[in-house]
Design a protein around this motif. Structure first.
Motif, PDB file in Angstrom:
ATOM      1  N   MET A   1       0.856  -1.184   0.000  1.00 48.52           N
ATOM      2  CA  MET A   1       0.000   0.000   0.000  1.00 48.52           C
ATOM      3  C   MET A   1       0.894   1.235   0.000  1.00 48.52           C
ATOM      4  N   ARG A   2       0.642   2.142  -0.897  1.00 48.73           N
ATOM      5  CA  ARG A   2       1.464   3.353  -1.026  1.00 48.73           C
ATOM      6  C   ARG A   2       0.682   4.559  -0.489  1.00 48.73           C
ATOM      7  N   TYR A   3       1.346   5.329   0.375  1.00 44.66           N
ATOM      8  CA  TYR A   3       0.722   6.472   1.034  1.00 44.66           C
ATOM      9  C   TYR A   3       1.352   7.781   0.559  1.00 44.66           C
ATOM     10  N   LEU A   4       0.528   8.835   0.598  1.00 47.57           N
ATOM     11  CA  LEU A   4       0.982  10.198   0.342  1.00 47.57           C
ATOM     12  C   LEU A   4       0.797  10.972   1.639  1.00 47.57           C
ATOM     13  N   GLY A   5       1.871  11.556   2.155  1.00 47.76           N
ATOM     14  CA  GLY A   5       1.793  12.365   3.368  1.00 47.76           C
ATOM     15  C   GLY A   5       1.742  13.834   3.013  1.00 47.76           C
ATOM     16  N   LEU A   6       0.865  14.577   3.663  1.00 48.51           N
ATOM     17  CA  LEU A   6       0.695  15.999   3.371  1.00 48.51           C
ATOM     18  C   LEU A   6       0.776  16.830   4.646  1.00 48.51           C
ATOM     19  N   SER A  27      10.780  12.106   1.852  1.00 50.60           N
ATOM     20  CA  SER A  27      10.434  13.454   1.427  1.00 50.60           C
ATOM     21  C   SER A  27      10.227  13.465  -0.085  1.00 50.60           C
ATOM     22  N   TYR A  28       9.200  14.188  -0.541  1.00 51.13           N
ATOM     23  CA  TYR A  28       8.924  14.259  -1.976  1.00 51.13           C
ATOM     24  C   TYR A  28       9.065  15.671  -2.525  1.00 51.13           C
ATOM     25  N   VAL A 123      10.016  17.804   4.969  1.00 51.26           N
ATOM     26  CA  VAL A 123      10.530  16.963   6.057  1.00 51.26           C
ATOM     27  C   VAL A 123       9.445  16.767   7.110  1.00 51.26           C
ATOM     28  N   ALA A 124       8.671  17.809   7.401  1.00 49.46           N
ATOM     29  CA  ALA A 124       7.558  17.685   8.350  1.00 49.46           C
ATOM     30  C   ALA A 124       6.523  16.686   7.832  1.00 49.46           C
TER      31      ALA A 124
END
Length: 139
Positions: A1-6, A27-28, A123-124
């Motif tokens: 499962m791939r997640y996107l963090g915002l 980090s993206y 980074v956050a």
């Protein structure tokens, strides 16, 4: 499962992604905005499609006394707006002190103030996402 963090800020959206196994956050990048939240929604949709994201983890800024202030309300609205246009789950993750932690990490890594400003939100977002992934792993 791939997640996107915002990590939604007043002028930036910090972005992180997980590996395909949903174990490690990286980090993206950062999207700069002038409170153009409808544009941000479109950019997140594009990222979800492009990166084949299965779920989103959105930082949820609470006050230290656990109450929800204006920034928390903004995150709740952004979550609702994402859920209207995406068919994947959007989770909230307490993000108290994540930006401070990110800043401290960058200071310890001897990153200049000018460069810290460019990456601190990403980074956050990575810290927010990794916290969520660790919590899920321990369930």
């Amino acid at each position: 499962m791939r997640y996107l963090g915002l990590d939604l800020g007043s002028r930036t959206l910090g972005i992180a992604t997980s590996d395909i196994t949903g174990v490690i956050a990286s980090s993206y990048g950062v999207i700069r905005h002038q409170e153009e939240y409808s544009r941000l929604i479109k950019e997140v949709i594009s990222l979800v499609d492009q990166l084949k994201i299965d779920a989103i983890v959105l930082g949820f800024p609470k006050n230290m006394n656990n109450s929800i202030g204006p920034k928390g309300e903004l995150s709740l609205k952004f979550k609702k707006d994402l859920e209207k246009v995406l068919s994947i789950p959007v989770y909230l993750q307490d993000e108290r002190l994540s930006t401070m932690s990110a800043t401290n990490m960058l200071i310890q890594a001897d990153v200049s103030r000018k460069n810290r400003k460019k990456v601190v939100d990403s980074v956050a977002a990575t810290i927010i996402l990794q916290t969520f992934l660790d919590k899920e792993k321990n369930k």
